[in-house]
Design a protein around this motif. Structure first.
Motif, PDB file in Angstrom:
ATOM      1  N   ARG A 144       0.554  -3.797   7.923  1.00 56.02           N
ATOM      2  CA  ARG A 144      -0.065  -4.047   6.616  1.00 56.02           C
ATOM      3  C   ARG A 144      -0.746  -5.404   6.641  1.00 56.02           C
ATOM      4  O   ARG A 144      -0.151  -6.385   7.092  1.00 56.02           O
ATOM      5  CB  ARG A 144       0.979  -4.004   5.505  1.00 56.02           C
ATOM      6  N   ARG A 150      -3.256  -8.200   4.291  1.00 57.06           N
ATOM      7  CA  ARG A 150      -3.741  -8.598   2.971  1.00 57.06           C
ATOM      8  C   ARG A 150      -4.462  -9.927   3.090  1.00 57.06           C
ATOM      9  O   ARG A 150      -3.999 -10.847   3.768  1.00 57.06           O
ATOM     10  CB  ARG A 150      -2.594  -8.715   1.979  1.00 57.06           C
ATOM     11  N   THR A 188      -6.810  -5.388   0.785  1.00 54.51           N
ATOM     12  CA  THR A 188      -5.715  -4.923   1.625  1.00 54.51           C
ATOM     13  C   THR A 188      -6.206  -3.820   2.544  1.00 54.51           C
ATOM     14  O   THR A 188      -7.209  -3.143   2.263  1.00 54.51           O
ATOM     15  CB  THR A 188      -4.552  -4.375   0.785  1.00 54.51           C
TER      16      THR A 188
END
Length: 684
Positions: free
Chosen positions: A573, A575, A580
């Motif tokens: 992940r 960001r 994102t």
């Protein structure tokens, strides 16, 4: 150590020697049956001939015994990091090493590994270790693993083992774990339509009850649903973008967990646009109308509906409608019944002339606020009394007219924001070669970004977000000159195709966007923004580790960062500010994480086929080791609380002496003597 053995080195083939022996026996039996004299001596003479042909010898050898070898294969895959499995495996390996060190007739070869992108491939490590061990010296194989092995052959005989295969299972066999299983997930979906997933939550520690599921599309806002543990549930998610849409699915932690890694899963759904429907309304015939029509018709993914107003209601030519071969403008069908079926509405030099009632303009404004797309190409009428900027559409327009119409040659240029915006940034290097335009309408920007302007700084092309939708305005009716190649032309088709796709939410053209890629063990991220700087990149690795990276400039509106992935596998992940994205290192749902429980089932076929066994070492601080014994090859190799390592008795010969037992002259003399005795006995 010395040893003697009798060996035969026949002077003829074995089948011929056997045939001669059969003939001799039959002839002797016949002679005995007939009562012929001297048959015994002839039988002995024949046996002498057979002995000579068999060429027997006594071989005396000096043998040096060879030690046996035990192969220890230790699992170092990610699942072994759960609890104290790795430490227990290390202790078990050390105990085996001490046993081998105390036995002079036993050597130890240890292999570590098994981690692979598609699961634990421990049998590959077994094959690798066996490649350096003579099979006649193999005392046995001991695999130290939690049992989650994914490359066990369907036929145990494929390994060709003649020694016991033992499995020492590390980890607590009573431990329970909650895990998420994706039973069914589509690979493709239509943009703007939902796709369905079939999911199941399993939890031996809580077989009854419910658990909360959370879905996120490309790291966006969560969608939550409650699922009954042990039962299959169907959930929906909306495909928002063309191309890859990564959907993360997560189940809340249970009361007893080995790891939270297998509480998460991800699927990639490729978004495919259904045919894009575009409504083009041309207010009056002009040179640029055909350029717009040709541009939209050239795109095979676009279904174009085009109307041109040829005879407005205020024309006073006296002709009756039934006398004209014209199609009535279907205002009600387009702007009341089917408005939301269109992905983009274009008003090309349209002015208010009584064709569209005021409430229809309100419908269009609502359509934009609710996610639609609107493009205005303005002509001189946009600055006049009949301008659509004076309608209920004004609330969603990016710019309003100042009332001025400027005429004279000028070359459009890319603005500062345009150099950063993905719609126009790829065209920045060609701007000095573009041809001139000769008219533009003065405008005041109300919202959004100006991508094209005049040399004096007046806006030409403005893009803005309005509510959930998008709107754009071109404050000139001269763009068709580029399509015709006038004065060198310009990027007419490329520019307005990109602008149209931005209006229809093409993610690759978003001005605030974060993308990532993986290559050669490096994670690279690119941040597109209209700002002068980009926020730091926050990376959350599949293992839960977090990392923060500074982003460095790589051109106007473009910032990058890179880092090594290491041994991480799974969903990453990322960001940067509000932007994102997610990306997978290896498979989206690694097999290694699907089930983290200790099991003996996977390796059971190998232990059973080789007379080996499986032993649970437990999950405590000290492994519950079975005793190790040296056993006879072919005998019992395992029992309650013990594992066998067979003795093979392998050796090398350092000296060998061969003594013939049937010397030629001696055998010939013996044969002649026996034949003579046969003749003498027969003559009496």
């Amino acid at each position: 150590m010395s040893a003697s053995s009798l060996v035969l080195a026949p002077l003829v083939s074995e089948w011929l020697l056997a045939a001669l022996a059969a003939v001799l026996v039959l002839a002797s039996a016949f002679a005995a049956w007939r009562g012929l004299r001297g048959w015994v001596w002839r039988l002995l003479a024949g046996l002498g001939v057979l002995a000579a042909l068999a060429n027997p010898a006594l071989v005396r050898e000096i043998r040096d015994p060879l030690s046996d070898i035990v192969l220890v294969v230790r699992d170092t895959s990610t699942s072994m990091s759960v609890g104290e499995r790795s430490e227990n495996a290390e202790a078990a390996s050390a105990a085996i090493a001490r046993f081998a060190e105390a036995d002079d007739s036993l050597d130890l070869v240890e292999v570590r590994g098994g981690a692979a992108p598609d699961g634990t491939r421990l049998i590959e490590e077994v094959r690798s270790g066996l490649g350096d061990i003579p099979r006649n010296r193999l005392a046995g194989i001991i695999v130290i693993s939690d049992g989650q092995v994914h490359d066990v052959p369907s036929d145990p005989a494929a390994l060709g083992l003649e020694a016991p295969f033992h499995h020492f299972a590390v980890g607590d066999p009573r431990a329970t774990d909650r895990r998420l299983i994706v039973e069914e997930a589509p690979r493709f979906g239509i943009v703007g339509e939902p796709v369905r997933f079939r999911l199941r939550v399993e939890d031996e520690g809580a077989p009854a009850g419910t658990a909360m599921l959370t879905l996120r599309l490309d790291g966006g806002d969560p969608i939550r649903a409650r699922a009954t543990i042990g039962e299959t549930v169907t959930v929906e998610a909306l495909v928002q973008n063309r191309g890859a849409n990564v959907i993360e699915i997560e189940v809340e932690p249970g009361a007893s967990e080995l790891s939270l890694i297998n509480n998460r899963a991800a699927v990639s759904v490729t978004g495919v646009r259904d045919r894009l429907r575009v409504l083009l309304v041309t207010g009056e015939p002009h040179n640029g109308a055909r350029a717009w029509r040709n541009l939209l018709k050239s795109d095979p993914s676009v279904d174009l509906v085009h109307f041109t107003i040829l005879r407005p209601l205020d024309r006073g030519d006296g002709a009756l409608p039934e006398e004209l071969a014209l199609i009535a403008f279907p205002v009600f069908e387009l702007f009341e019944l089917r408005l939301h079926e269109f992905d983009l509405i274009i008003f090309d030099r349209y002015r208010r002339r009584g064709i569209l009632p005021a409430n229809y303009f309100q419908n269009i404004a609502r359509y934009v606020d609710e996610g639609g797309a609107l493009l205005i190409t303005a002509g001189p009428d946009y600055a006049g009394e009949e301008s659509i900027a004076r309608s209920l559409l004004a609330g969603v327009l990016p710019a309003r007219p100042t009332g001025a119409v400027r005429e004279g040659a000028f070359r459009p240029r890319i603005s500062t924001a345009g150099e950063r915006h993905p719609v126009t940034a790829p065209l920045a290097g060609e701007a000095q070669d573009w041809g001139n335009w000769y008219r533009y309408i003065g405008g005041q920007v109300l919202a959004g970004e100006t991508l094209l302007d005049t040399p004096s700084g007046d806006p030409l092309l403005v893009l803005s977000r309005q509510g959930q939708g998008r709107a754009a305005i071109l404050l000139s009716d001269q763009s068709w000159l580029w399509a015709r190649g006038h004065d060198g032309g310009g990027p007419h088709d490329e520019l307005f195709r990109r602008a149209a796709h931005w209006l229809m939410n093409e993610p690759e053209l978003d001005e605030e966007r974060l993308t990532a890629s993986l290559s050669d063990g490096m994670l690279s991220a690119t941040r597109t923004t209209l700002a002068d700087t980009a926020p730091d990149l926050e990376v959350t690795w599949p293992s839960g580790r977090e990392e923060s990276l500074s982003m460095t400039g790589d051109g106007p509106g473009r910032f990058t960062a890179a880092t090594e992935t290491g041994n991480e596998a799974g969903l990453i992940r990322l960001r940067s500010g509000e932007a994102t994205t997610v990306i997978s290192a290896g498979p989206l749902n690694p097999r290694e994480y699907l089930d983290l429980r200790v099991t003996r089932d996977a390796l059971a076929p190998l232990t059973s086929a080789t007379s080996g066994s499986s032993f649970m070492l437990g999950g405590g601080s000290e492994p519950d080791m079975p005793s190790l014994r040296r056993t006879r090859a072919g005998g019992l190799q395992a029992g309650p609380g013990w594992a066998g390592l067979q003795r093979n008795g392998a050796y090398t010969v350092s000296e060998s002496r061969r003594t013939p037992l049937a010397p030629g002259l001696l055998v010939a003399a013996l044969i002649l003597a026996l034949m003579g005795m046969g003749w003498w006995r027969e003559g009496k």
